[in-house]
Scaffold this motif. Structure first.
Motif: not given
Length: 478
Positions: A191, A240-245, A247, A299, A302, A304
């Motif tokens: 991450s 995984d669309v999180l944690p970065w913004l 999303e 999600y 949302n 990727s």
């Protein structure tokens, strides 16, 4: 003969004694090791002795800039010192995530999480190794990490989105987790942004071999991911669309030149397929988009977004070579299959029903209604094209039972024999085959050979398998 002090100092014997004396003995307890790190300050190296096992009851914490934990002499084989976690309800052996730990190094060492065969995963706590956090320029190299009690063999955290530039290279990772429900663990969980993950060998990481949590502007290249005795949910995951913004932020992340091996036959079957004594497959070689992984719509819409996936090579038994859904602005190019490959699986108890039932196993699966602005290209003369279909919760498929695993390099299948399943067609593994179905997605290259499927009726679903053998002369002749 009497030796002078000068001759003693020059002797190889004394030199080796002095080198040996530099390492910290495994008679030092956990508190003593931690005190050495604390007192050593900036730039301190805790060098452990080759061939020794250090049982630790608590995690070891880095405490200052540019500290290092390593084995004296920097061996790269099994003589690397081992940190073995024995503490009650502890999951992490080394930690360098607190502020002020930039430049931390973990090198030439082994980390044994010591999860017992009979134990379930510890649901609280971290991975074997916890690096990253609020730091930059850390290095993890020539490290073996295996049997974590928690969710990952190696976690590189984002901090408060200020982690940058971790280098993770030349490590051997796995096994990680167990391949039964919710007891999985990742190999490498990335991450930290702007990082480099290269030249690692990852075996039997039961969740994802390399799981990319956005990690914008990172490079994941030249890694080898394979299964031996434990099924893996995914080889490389970008779901995984999180944690970065915002999303789903995978902007400028590059996944290139990786090799992913699904399972191979361990026992003879027919001339094309055999059985695997662990029923080990990779369910999704490369997974793109949250819907590919999560069937519950957690999600929403949302996606990727923004990565490049190119020049990766897959082989062996997988349910899907690549699954793409809920993705935007990805470049997916020149990914290929080599050797003998099969795409197999039965619908498991967690598969959805009706219109949400995943498409049967294929090499390349795309759900076109959920993607935006993708660039998809394949190598010239690719055996497979992307097939349009439902790519939702693909990990629900289960390995089949029977002779559906292809033979790997060096496995001499000998003369043709009857299949144990009774319904497989015997074919020459050197004959290339193409994916069933067609794709309306823009691609380069074409599939030039006929398709074949092997069906095995079972209460839980249908098994689908294909095999290819990439022999250039034969392809040219066709």
């Amino acid at each position: 003969m009497r030796l002078s002090l000068t001759s003693l100092l020059g002797s190889s014997l004394l030199g080796s004694l002095l080198v040996s004396a530099a390492c910290t003995s495994n008679t030092t307890d956990t508190a003593g090791l931690q005190q050495l790190i604390q007192a050593g300050g900036e730039g301190y190296k805790l060098q452990l002795c080759a061939g020794q096992i250090y049982e630790i009851s608590e995690q070891l914490n880095y405490t200052a800039l540019n500290q290092e934990i390593s084995t004296e002499g920097y061996p790269i084989d099994d003589t690397r010192a081992t940190l073995k976690m024995v503490g009650f309800n502890k999951t992490t052996s080394v930690q360098a995530q607190d502020a002020g730990l930039s430049g931390a190094k973990l090198m030439n060492i082994q980390i044994n999480g010591n999860r017992l065969e009979s134990e379930d995963i510890y649901t609280a706590g971290g991975g074997n190794i916890e690096f990253g956090g609020q730091n930059q320029n850390q290095i993890i190299e020539h490290v073996r990490s295996y049997d974590p009690r928690g969710w990952s063999c190696l976690h590189l955290a984002e901090g408060t989105f200020n982690c940058l530039n971790i280098t993770v290279q030349n490590n051997d990772i796995g096994p990680c987790g167990r391949d039964y429900f919710q007891n999985w663990a990742d190999g490498i969980s990335l991450s930290c942004a702007d990082s480099l993950v290269q030249n690692n060998v990852i075996v039997d990481a039961t969740d994802g071999g390399i799981v990319v949590f956005g990690a914008p502007s990172s490079v994941i290249r030249n890694n080898t991911i394979s299964v031996q005795t434990r099924t893996m949910l995914g080889g490389i995951n970008m779901v995984d669309v999180l944690p970065w913004l915002p999303e789903g932020n995978f902007s400028n992340t590059l996944v290139e030149g990786n090799t992913i091996h699904g399972g191979f036959a361990t026992d003879m079957g027919n001339a094309t397929f055999g059985s695997n004594n662990a029923s080990a497959i990779i369910k999704i070689g490369i997974a793109v988009g949250p819907d590919v992984w999560f069937s519950d719509g957690r999600y929403g819409t949302n996606q990727s977004t923004g990565a490049t996936i190119k020049d990766n090579v897959l082989s062996g038994a997988l349910a899907y070579g690549m699954g793409v859904s809920s993705a935007k602005s990805f470049i997916i190019s020149n990914n290929s299959f080599t050797g003998n490959t099969s795409f197999i699986g039965t619908y498991g108890p967690n598969c959805t029903t009706g219109t949400k039932t995943p498409h049967e196993p294929v090499a390349l699966l795309l759900e076109p209604s959920s993607v935006t602005d993708l660039t998809l290209t394949l190598p010239e003369n690719s055996q497979f094209q992307f097939v349009n279909g439902t790519a939702l919760g693909l990990t629900c498929l289960m390995p089949p039972s029977g002779d559906f695993w292809p033979y790997g390099d060096g496995f001499n299948s000998g003369a043709a024999t009857s299949s144990g399943s009774g319904d497989a067609t015997t074919t020459n593994t050197a004959s290339p085959s193409a994916s069933s179905g067609s794709s309306s997605t823009p691609t380069q290259g074409s599939s030039s050979s006929a398709s074949k499927s092997i069906l095995n009726g079972s209460p839980s679903g249908v098994v689908f398998a294909l095999t290819i053998g990439m022999i250039a002369g034969l392809i040219t002749a066709i």
